[in-house]
Enzyme design. Sequence first.
Site: not given
Length: 335
Positions: A114, A196, A199
């Site tokens: 991140k 994978k 969203k």
Amino acid sequence: MEQKKIVYSGIQPSGNLTLGNYIGAVRNFGKMQEEFDCIYAIADLHSITVRQEPALLRRRTNELFALLLAAGVDPEKSILYVQSQVPAHAQMTWVLNCFTYMGELSRMTQFKDKSQKHSDNVNAGLLDYPVLMAADILLYQANLVPVGADQKQHLEITRDIAARFNGVYGDVFTIPEPYIPEVGARVMSLQVPTEKMSKSDPNENGFIAILDPPDVIMRKMKRAVTDSDTENAVRVAPEKPGVSNLIGIYAVLQNKTTQQVEEEFRGKGYGAFKPAVAEAIIETLKPIQDEYARYLKDKAQLEALMKQGAERAERIAVRTLNKAMKKVGFILRSY
């Protein structure tokens, strides 16, 4: 009577949940509450390590709360609450911070990932995220925590922090174990079936959202990548990741084995198979979508259930927080 084990799970209110989220986690929430004492949190405190638009965060929190109810979380059998409505999470995080080492936090894979993705906002919350997660779990004396591959490291540090605290002050926290629920298919992207389903995929044809209407589901499924071979056969094979992914989805939703699916579509080809997968998805999601719309319309009921969940969660959390604070040497406020 044997006491049920406590399962704790938190889910962030960050965008539409996908079919992958449903198959991998959400569909198990309703099932688990029959066997365990389940505590489910809308983890909105975790969300703000990345800048959020306030009105959108509020809306998504409401929507996720309604969606989990619609998907089978029974507020009488489980505790469903919004994390930020229970201040004990933040208080416990500070206590646990003082039993967590900087080296442990800086080695966390998610922090590294991140930090690269959001290099303009590498904040202390991003580094401290695993301690807040530890506080979430330990406040409720959870025995089991459902974890995917990307969260295993966070559960390990939770166990280390709890053991360290217990080593100094005695048996304060339950040491949680990972819970690997019965998994159906690992749902992959419809456009890049080696990745994978997510969203946050910039290509909206790569995922199906739980709230996608039937025509959108059918359209996305027709555009789903199958395979470049000319065989047109519905079978699971390493060289056929696109079709294998769709077979896995169909098998889970229809409660069939992959072999049964292969048999059902033998000789029929992708032209018959893809619409059948779309119909299975539409049929599964329609009752959830209907219930979701009903909950969202009744704002008073949603607020009442949110309040009830927060109060139930707080009663448990404050007991653990007070126990830990007393052990550390704080003087508890008298009421």
